[in-house]
Design an enzyme around this catalytic site. Structure first.
Site, PDB file in Angstrom:
ATOM      1  N   LYS A 176       0.886  -1.174   0.000  1.00 31.54           N
ATOM      2  CA  LYS A 176       0.000   0.000   0.000  1.00 31.54           C
ATOM      3  C   LYS A 176       0.915   1.213   0.000  1.00 31.54           C
ATOM      4  O   LYS A 176       1.378   1.660   1.044  1.00 31.54           O
ATOM      5  CB  LYS A 176      -0.880  -0.024   1.254  1.00 31.54           C
ATOM      6  CG  LYS A 176      -2.225   0.702   1.142  1.00 31.54           C
ATOM      7  CD  LYS A 176      -2.134   2.174   0.786  1.00 31.54           C
ATOM      8  CE  LYS A 176      -1.652   3.033   1.921  1.00 31.54           C
ATOM      9  NZ  LYS A 176      -1.391   4.442   1.493  1.00 31.54           N
ATOM     10  N   GLU A 179      -0.638   7.453  -1.293  1.00 31.54           N
ATOM     11  CA  GLU A 179      -1.610   7.887  -2.301  1.00 31.54           C
ATOM     12  C   GLU A 179      -1.168   9.182  -2.979  1.00 31.54           C
ATOM     13  O   GLU A 179      -1.740   9.584  -3.994  1.00 31.54           O
ATOM     14  CB  GLU A 179      -2.999   8.059  -1.651  1.00 31.54           C
ATOM     15  CG  GLU A 179      -3.112   9.137  -0.580  1.00 31.54           C
ATOM     16  CD  GLU A 179      -2.632   8.698   0.810  1.00 31.54           C
ATOM     17  OE1 GLU A 179      -1.712   7.862   0.912  1.00 31.54           O
ATOM     18  OE2 GLU A 179      -3.172   9.230   1.807  1.00 31.54           O
ATOM     19  N   CYS A 284      13.920  10.985   5.389  1.00 28.99           N
ATOM     20  CA  CYS A 284      13.987  10.574   6.797  1.00 28.99           C
ATOM     21  C   CYS A 284      15.418  10.676   7.307  1.00 28.99           C
ATOM     22  O   CYS A 284      15.649  10.680   8.507  1.00 28.99           O
ATOM     23  CB  CYS A 284      13.484   9.156   6.950  1.00 28.99           C
ATOM     24  SG  CYS A 284      14.375   8.007   5.897  1.00 28.99           S
TER      25      CYS A 284
HETATM   26  P1  NAD Z   1       2.540   9.234   6.807  1.00 28.75           P
HETATM   27  O1  NAD Z   1       2.772   8.643   8.146  1.00 28.75           O
HETATM   28  O2  NAD Z   1       1.571  10.340   6.680  1.00 28.75           O
HETATM   29  O3  NAD Z   1       2.038   8.102   5.783  1.00 28.75           O
HETATM   30  C1  NAD Z   1       2.718   6.887   5.635  1.00 28.75           C
HETATM   31  C2  NAD Z   1       1.756   5.832   5.120  1.00 28.75           C
HETATM   32  O4  NAD Z   1       0.715   5.654   6.085  1.00 28.75           O
HETATM   33  C3  NAD Z   1       1.077   6.203   3.805  1.00 28.75           C
HETATM   34  O5  NAD Z   1       0.956   5.052   3.014  1.00 28.75           O
HETATM   35  C4  NAD Z   1      -0.282   6.713   4.257  1.00 28.75           C
HETATM   36  O6  NAD Z   1      -1.291   6.502   3.286  1.00 28.75           O
HETATM   37  C5  NAD Z   1      -0.564   5.891   5.494  1.00 28.75           C
HETATM   38  N1  NAD Z   1      -1.377   6.601   6.481  1.00 28.75           N
HETATM   39  C6  NAD Z   1      -1.483   7.942   6.656  1.00 28.75           C
HETATM   40  N2  NAD Z   1      -2.309   8.214   7.671  1.00 28.75           N
HETATM   41  C7  NAD Z   1      -2.741   7.025   8.148  1.00 28.75           C
HETATM   42  C8  NAD Z   1      -3.615   6.655   9.216  1.00 28.75           C
HETATM   43  N3  NAD Z   1      -4.227   7.570   9.983  1.00 28.75           N
HETATM   44  N4  NAD Z   1      -3.833   5.352   9.442  1.00 28.75           N
HETATM   45  C9  NAD Z   1      -3.222   4.407   8.680  1.00 28.75           C
HETATM   46  N5  NAD Z   1      -2.385   4.702   7.665  1.00 28.75           N
HETATM   47  C10 NAD Z   1      -2.145   5.999   7.397  1.00 28.75           C
HETATM   48  O7  NAD Z   1       3.972   9.655   6.247  1.00 28.75           O
HETATM   49  P2  NAD Z   1       4.312  10.460   4.917  1.00 28.75           P
HETATM   50  O8  NAD Z   1       3.915  11.879   5.108  1.00 28.75           O
HETATM   51  O9  NAD Z   1       3.837   9.734   3.741  1.00 28.75           O
HETATM   52  O10 NAD Z   1       5.910  10.336   4.915  1.00 28.75           O
HETATM   53  C11 NAD Z   1       6.750  11.189   5.646  1.00 28.75           C
HETATM   54  C12 NAD Z   1       7.079  10.613   7.000  1.00 28.75           C
HETATM   55  O11 NAD Z   1       7.697   9.337   6.843  1.00 28.75           O
HETATM   56  C13 NAD Z   1       8.077  11.460   7.774  1.00 28.75           C
HETATM   57  O12 NAD Z   1       7.686  11.501   9.107  1.00 28.75           O
HETATM   58  C14 NAD Z   1       9.386  10.706   7.609  1.00 28.75           C
HETATM   59  O13 NAD Z   1      10.332  10.929   8.628  1.00 28.75           O
HETATM   60  C15 NAD Z   1       8.904   9.309   7.623  1.00 28.75           C
HETATM   61  N6  NAD Z   1       9.869   8.416   7.017  1.00 28.75           N
HETATM   62  C16 NAD Z   1      10.617   7.633   7.849  1.00 28.75           C
HETATM   63  C17 NAD Z   1      11.577   6.794   7.330  1.00 28.75           C
HETATM   64  C18 NAD Z   1      12.392   5.920   8.225  1.00 28.75           C
HETATM   65  O14 NAD Z   1      13.132   5.123   7.711  1.00 28.75           O
HETATM   66  N7  NAD Z   1      12.303   6.015   9.523  1.00 28.75           N
HETATM   67  C19 NAD Z   1      11.771   6.738   5.942  1.00 28.75           C
HETATM   68  C20 NAD Z   1      10.986   7.541   5.117  1.00 28.75           C
HETATM   69  C21 NAD Z   1      10.035   8.382   5.675  1.00 28.75           C
END
Ligand code: NAD
Length: 528
Positions: A176, A179, A284
């Site tokens: 997944k 989006e 990240c």
């Molecule tokens: P996000 O947490 O908003 O979304 C991540 C995923 O979760 C997406 O597929 C999204 O559709 C889904 N999602 C969003 N809200 C949700 C909910 N309420 N319930 C269930 N699923 C949900 O993150 P983002 O904005 O897409 O990405 C940026 C974030 O990811 C930053 O915080 C970054 O630090 C982190 N990140 C961490 C790493 C790592 O290795 N630690 C790597 C890349 C990105």
């Protein structure tokens, strides 16, 4: 022409089965124009994807190791051949410059290359003669259907931290992706099919929370790998675990770069600019906080300023661009809000990215140039929050002790770096810093595929990091076997450590009870 992105289930596009198909817009971050739409899955589409993966599992699990490795080799070649195309797909939806997107494809490819060695990685353990004619061994076996939920910022690399290893281990996958930039995942699915991966082994469902919840609650999903922000990672970890699933959930970050007085300041300034503003800070492993020894802070700031003035901000597909726009308008505005809150709370806006020129003028795109807040203190929102944009915060400390204390007090622990000319200081930093990934005179490197990727503290919920041997461990469960084979030869044929009864030997019985052994204790527990 406006594009439409839909799911990939059972080896082909899947248009959805919900009565009312929900959709989301996909924007072009460089122009702000809606470039297409993506279907959002509900429980019905997720159910179809999990079912396809469940059906594909037995045959894929039983495929020979060399057959699995062959598919991985072909996939690796195809991704490599299509890396420029993939980079352009990523750039168009994420906004990062094409060269940076090509870099993420290359880093993802390294994991596919690692997974090509799966026959070696899946070797179990074997102990001969744990008792007389008894051997013990362990077999790493796949889990079944595993889910991968990934963030917007690396639409190819982060999924590729997960699925090459999961598939190589014999699992089937439902991905997944975010989006916000869903197209790369579908292109990767097409490349898997071209590589000869059987239908149903790799599936993609697009969606938001509703799709994720359906995966977390599905009884046939055995494990969940997640990468995203910390609040969602915490939710995924708790919910998946409550539903009895194995889970690894990587969260957000606040990465510090400590610059000591004896550092090469030119190298440190280069690192701050490339790791702070590359991919518009939406990494990240981006540097977010520059922690400078007070004695060199002003000098370092001027060197960063000189580099930022030359930094070319523009559309991702313009070859001159070094930094693109942010992913959405809301995110751009939230990031810019930290410039205002930082000043309100007492920081100095040393570099204001809102006035940075944009190649081509910028139009209605989601632009914010590289920015730097100086004299930031640990209580300010620009320090406590993950900004995830092109904003560096500079904090000043007297020495290494104070720098270490500051970094260790931060709840995040993804990556960090130290810049110094003193090996003993670097060694102490590496030893005492409470962070999962460390750079020494290197701006927070993403570990190579044969090491594992993952942070500490609020940057990781779960026990396993991604890829490397930890990835293989996560995607397999161990079966321990204890086996005794006795010769079908007549009794007296060289039994050692307690002979079997004639009747047991004559019938070829593999396990004899103590009674069958004439009451002789083998010294080896056969039950309990
Ligand atoms: P996000 O947490 O908003 O979304 C991540 C995923 O979760 C997406 O597929 C999204 O559709 C889904 N999602 C969003 N809200 C949700 C909910 N309420 N319930 C269930 N699923 C949900 O993150 P983002 O904005 O897409 O990405 C940026 C974030 O990811 C930053 O915080 C970054 O630090 C982190 N990140 C961490 C790493 C790592 O290795 N630690 C790597 C890349 C990105």
């Amino acid at each position: 022409m406006s594009k439409h992105v839909t799911h990939w289930i059972g080896g082909k596009p899947f248009a959805g089965s919900s009565a009312e198909q929900r959709r989301a817009d996909i924007a072009d971050p460089a122009t702000g124009i809606v470039a297409g739409t993506v279907d959002l899955a509900g429980p019905a589409e997720v159910g179809a994807a999990v079912e396809a993966a469940r059906e594909a599992f037995p045959a894929w699990r039983d495929a020979s190791l060399s057959a699995r490795a062959s598919v991985l080799f072909r996939f690796r070649e195809l991704v490599d051949r299509h890396s420029d195309e993939l980079a352009r797909i990523i750039s168009a939806e994420h906004g990062k410059v094409v060269s940076d997107a090509a870099g993420e494809v290359a880093r993802g490819l390294e994991v596919a290359e690692f997974a090509c060695g799966i026959p070696h990685l899946l070797k179990g353990g074997f102990s001969e003669n744990v008792s007389a004619r008894v051997d013990a061994y362990s077999i790493p076996q796949p889990l079944g259907v595993v889910a991968a939920v990934t963030p917007f910022n690396f639409p190819a690399m982060v999924p590729m931290w997960m699925f090459p290893v999961a598939i190589a281990c014999g699992n089937t996958v439902v991905l997944k992706p975010s989006e916000k930039d869903p197209s790369a995942a579908v292109r990767l699915a097409e490349l898997w099919a071209e590589a000869g991966l059987p239908d149903g082994v790799f599936n993609v469902v697009h969606g938001d929370r509703s799709a994720v919840d359906a995966l977390l609650e599905h009884r046939d999903v055995k494990a969940v790998s997640f990468v995203g922000s910390t609040p969602i990672a915490r939710y995924i970890y708790a919910t998946a675990a409550a539903n009895g699933k194995r889970v690894q959930a990587l969260g957000g970050a606040k990465n510090h770069m400590l610059v000591l007085p004896d550092a090469d300041l030119e190298a440190a300034a280069d690192a701050a600019v490339s790791a702070g503003f590359g991919s518009a800070g939406e990494r990240c492993m981006a540097i977010s906080a520059v922690v400078a020894a007070e004695s060199v802070a002003d000098d370092l700031l001027e060197r960063i300023r000189r580099r930022v003035e030359r930094l070319r901000v523009g559309p991702g597909d313009d070859e001159r661009s070094e930094m693109g726009p942010l992913v959405t308008r809301e995110h751009r505005d939230r990031v810019a809000g930290y410039l205002e809150s930082g000043v309100r709370e007492g920081a100095t806006l040393a570099i204001d990215g809102r006035t940075h020129p944009v190649l081509g003028g910028g139009g209605g795109g989601f632009w914010l140039g590289p920015s730097l807040l100086d004299h930031v203190s640990p209580r300010m929102a620009c320090y406590t929050d993950e900004i995830f944009g092109p904003v560096l915060s500079m904090l000043r400390v007297p020495d290494l002790d104070a720098g270490l204390e500051l970094i260790n007090a931060n709840p995040y622990g993804n990556g960090t770096a130290v810049f110094t000319g003193d090996g003993a200081a670097a060694r102490r930093f590496q030893n005492e810093v409470e962070v999962g990934m460390v750079g020494i005179n290197v701006p927070i490197p993403v570990p190579m595929a044969y090491y594992s990727f993952g942070g500490w503290k609020d940057s990781l919920f779960g026990d396993s990091h991604m890829h490397g041997t930890e990835g293989v461990h996560f995607y397999t469960r161990t079966k321990a076997v204890t086996a005794r084979w006795r010769s079908a030869a007549p009794a007296g044929g060289g039994a050692v450590g307690g002979g079997a009864s004639p009747s047991a030997a004559a019938t070829g019985s593999a396990a004899a009870s103590p009674a069958e052994n004439g009451g002789v204790d083998l010294g080896f527990p056969t039950s309990g």
